[in-house]
Design an enzyme around this catalytic site. Structure first.
Site, PDB file in Angstrom:
ATOM      1  CB  SER A   1       1.480   1.817   1.795  1.00  0.00           C
ATOM      2  OG  SER A   1       1.771   2.936   0.990  1.00  0.00           O
TER       3      SER A   1
ATOM      4  CG  HIS B   1      -5.123  -0.549   2.515  1.00  0.00           C
ATOM      5  ND1 HIS B   1      -5.497  -1.405   3.524  1.00  0.00           N
ATOM      6  CD2 HIS B   1      -4.961   0.666   3.090  1.00  0.00           C
ATOM      7  CE1 HIS B   1      -5.579  -0.739   4.661  1.00  0.00           C
ATOM      8  NE2 HIS B   1      -5.253   0.522   4.429  1.00  0.00           N
TER       9      HIS B   1
ATOM     10  CE  LYS C   1      -8.849   3.295   2.412  1.00  0.00           C
ATOM     11  NZ  LYS C   1      -7.877   4.162   1.719  1.00  0.00           N
TER      12      LYS C   1
ATOM     13  CG  ASP D   1      -7.303   8.125   4.421  1.00  0.00           C
ATOM     14  OD1 ASP D   1      -6.102   8.373   4.650  1.00  0.00           O
ATOM     15  OD2 ASP D   1      -7.709   6.989   4.115  1.00  0.00           O
TER      16      ASP D   1
ATOM     17  CG  HIS E   1      -6.265   0.443   8.913  1.00  0.00           C
ATOM     18  ND1 HIS E   1      -7.416   1.187   8.863  1.00  0.00           N
ATOM     19  CD2 HIS E   1      -5.532   0.782   7.824  1.00  0.00           C
ATOM     20  CE1 HIS E   1      -7.384   1.961   7.786  1.00  0.00           C
ATOM     21  NE2 HIS E   1      -6.255   1.734   7.143  1.00  0.00           N
TER      22      HIS E   1
ATOM     23  CG  ASP F   1       3.347 -33.176   0.562  1.00  0.00           C
ATOM     24  OD1 ASP F   1       3.442 -34.198   1.255  1.00  0.00           O
ATOM     25  OD2 ASP F   1       2.875 -33.175  -0.591  1.00  0.00           O
ATOM     26  N   GLY F   2       3.501 -33.240   4.472  1.00  0.00           N
ATOM     27  CA  GLY F   2       2.580 -33.431   5.583  1.00  0.00           C
ATOM     28  C   GLY F   2       1.310 -34.179   5.278  1.00  0.00           C
TER      29      GLY F   2
END
Length: 547
Positions: free
Chosen positions: A59, A61, A109, A114, A219, A384-385
């Site tokens: 998970s 992705h 993948k 996997d 990753h 907000d700069g």
């Protein structure tokens, strides 16, 4: 620690799956009831007479992989923990529960975890008499000498193309062949300004500020090289050149722009434009995205995937689906400019010279330009700069007109009217409109015979009328009004500057803001901070009193 919305890391994936199941508009998904350790999202409308398509992985992705389960794409997705492959039992559970006589294709993948878990599950399923085939996606071209290229964003194109073949009722061999052709025709390169942040883990600062990393994994694995730039034109040129050098560019080509998770829609649109200015764009006939398709949590990065199109691929990619994560590709074509009637100025301006006025204009514009960063930093605390940038934009435009000798310096009524018109055009947000009202109304009063100080005060009253701010509301009015009152009373400029300073300082201790962007903030955020607009007025009057 990284900032992340979650309760516990252990519950994050399960709760995310539950949220997905509730939010799909077709109500066509469910989770297999096979125990807490088995996370399989599957179609609840599946016809087992067709070839089942199963994919999955770690998970993080999203929307891959569960976001692509539904009619026209995947039959089931097997979800592991964050960035961790699902178990053999989880994959086997998916196979057993969704596969019929037509068999099952696993789209995997090319990561070791996997490949091993899906591969062993496939062998166990075969021992049970289930027809199973597997296609490995290896679209990552970042490391050209890598004998085991990673499977990244191109995987979703394989899902879509194979899913269409299965939806048409093709055989397992035909679906596998279509998936393999799509995988072989895909190439992907990624780039990021920062890697992803795992929930509960320290922030990874591997990529230095101002740099970008080419070819890092989904990753957060290190890439192939570091670029000493974050300029869009430069990084996109590198990415598209890498793609073009890797693949043949004949025929139709689809380019997919994938958000790795942390790039805003504004940036993605700009990146799309930049891609279409490169030599590679001459070979691209279809565009898919920009969109988040295969993410990497909140990674500040993108990937580009090039797919050599076949007619069958294009038909599959354009076919309708019932999944939450897919978007339809578009054929590239020129964008025509729409005819429009331009707004023209009604002012009749005659440029003229006046040394004293030129000096005053120069002092004001120079001060506002010099204050840009300081005002932005101050505004970042209470707004907000962008106050400094907004005022500097207006100042630069007036400075430009002065340098081009286009200002009516000898006619103050015309000058104020022109400044009002220009500020409304170049200054963004409400500030430009408010300043335009002030100078436009002051110019009108001056034209009617009012002295300059009274005319500016009239302009301020009109600005207050339309903008709603009053003294004590913690805005630039708190500095500008006392300064103008002093001038109207005939006091010297130094006294007006002192009044502006006192007014600006008072904003730092006001109990609350009742106008402007600061009105949206809590008192805790405002304590001890001057209003940026009031501070700008203070500094301008100080410069004038010394000039």
């Amino acid at each position: 620690m990284s900032q992340f919305f979650y309760n516990t890391r252990a519950s994050l994936v399960d709760e995310a799956i539950a949220g997905l199941l509730h939010s799909t508009p077709w109500h066509n998904l469910g989770r297999l009831d096979a125990g807490e350790a088995i996370r399989v999202v599957a179609r609840n409308d599946w016809d087992k007479s067709r070839v089942a398509l199963i994919s999955g992985g770690g998970s993080g992705h999203e929307p891959a992989h569960a976001g692509f389960v539904g009619r026209g794409m995947l039959t089931a997705a097997v979800c592991g923990d964050i960035f961790a492959s699902p178990s053999v039992d989880a994959v086997l559970t998916a196979i057993i529960n969704v596969t019929g006589e037509a068999g099952c294709l696993l789209i995997v993948k090319n990561y070791t975890g996997d490949r091993l878990n899906f591969g062993l599950a496939a062998e166990k399923a075969k021992n049970l008499g289930i027809k199973v085939e597997m296609v490995l996606v290896q679209d990552d071209i970042a490391l050209p000498e890598n004998p085991q290229p990673r499977g990244i964003a191109g995987t979703v194109l394989v899902h879509k193309i194979a899913g269409h073949a299965a939806e048409l009722g093709q055989s397992l061999a035909q679906v596998k062949q279509m998936a393999q052709r799509a995988a072989d025709a895909s190439a992907t390169i990624g780039l990021a300004f920062s890697t992803c942040h795992l929930p509960g883990e320290p922030r990874d600062e591997r990529v230095k500020p101002g740099h970008s990393e080419l070819g890092l994994g989904i990753h957060g694995e290190p890439g192939v090289s570091t670029l000493a730039t974050q300029n869009s034109r430069e990084v996109i040129a590198t990415m598209t050149h890498t793609l073009a050098a890797n693949r043949p560019l004949g025929g139709q080509q689809l380019l997919m722009l994938n958000n790795l998770g942390g790039v805003s829609q504004l940036e993605l649109a700009q990146i799309t434009h930049e891609i279409l200015q490169t030599p590679l764009a001459q070979h691209v006939t279809h565009l898919l995205g920009p969109a988040t398709l295969v993410g990497a949590l909140d990674m500040k990065g993108i990937s580009l995937t090039l797919l050599q199109l076949e007619e069958a691929f294009l038909a599959a990619l354009e076919a309708p689906v019932e999944v939450v994560g897919w978007i339809k590709p578009v054929a590239l074509q020129p964008v025509a400019a729409l005819p429009a009637q331009k707004v023209t100025s009604q002012l009749q301006i005659t440029p003229s010279e006046h040394d004293a006025t030129r000096q005053v204009v120069g002092l004001i514009t120079a001060q506002l330009i010099a204050l840009e960063q300081e005002l932005n930093a101050l505004d970042a605390k209470v707004g907000d700069g962008d106050t400094g940038s907004t005022f500097a934009a207006g100042a630069r435009r007036i400075e430009q007109l002065a340098q081009q000798n286009q200002l009516p310096l000898a006619d103050h009524a015309q000058l104020l009217a022109l400044v009002g018109e220009e500020l409304a055009t170049v200054m963004g947000g409400s500030s430009g409109v408010l300043m335009s009202i002030l100078f436009t109304a002051a110019g009108q009063a001056l034209q009617q015979g009012e002295p300059l100080a009274q005319a500016l005060q009239h302009g301020l009253e009109q600005m207050k009328h339309y903008g709603g701010a009053q003294p004590g509301h913690r805005t630039l009015v708190d500095a500008l009004q006392p300064a103008l009152v002093a001038l109207v009373a005939g006091e010297p400029l130094a006294q007006a500057a002192a009044a502006a300073q006192r007014g600006a300082e008072a904003t730092a201790t006001m109990q609350s803001a009742k106008a402007g962007r600061s009105a949206y903030l809590s008192q805790h955020s405002l304590d001890g901070v001057k209003d940026p607009g009031a501070y700008a007025v203070e500094k301008v009057f100080a410069a004038l009193s010394k000039g």
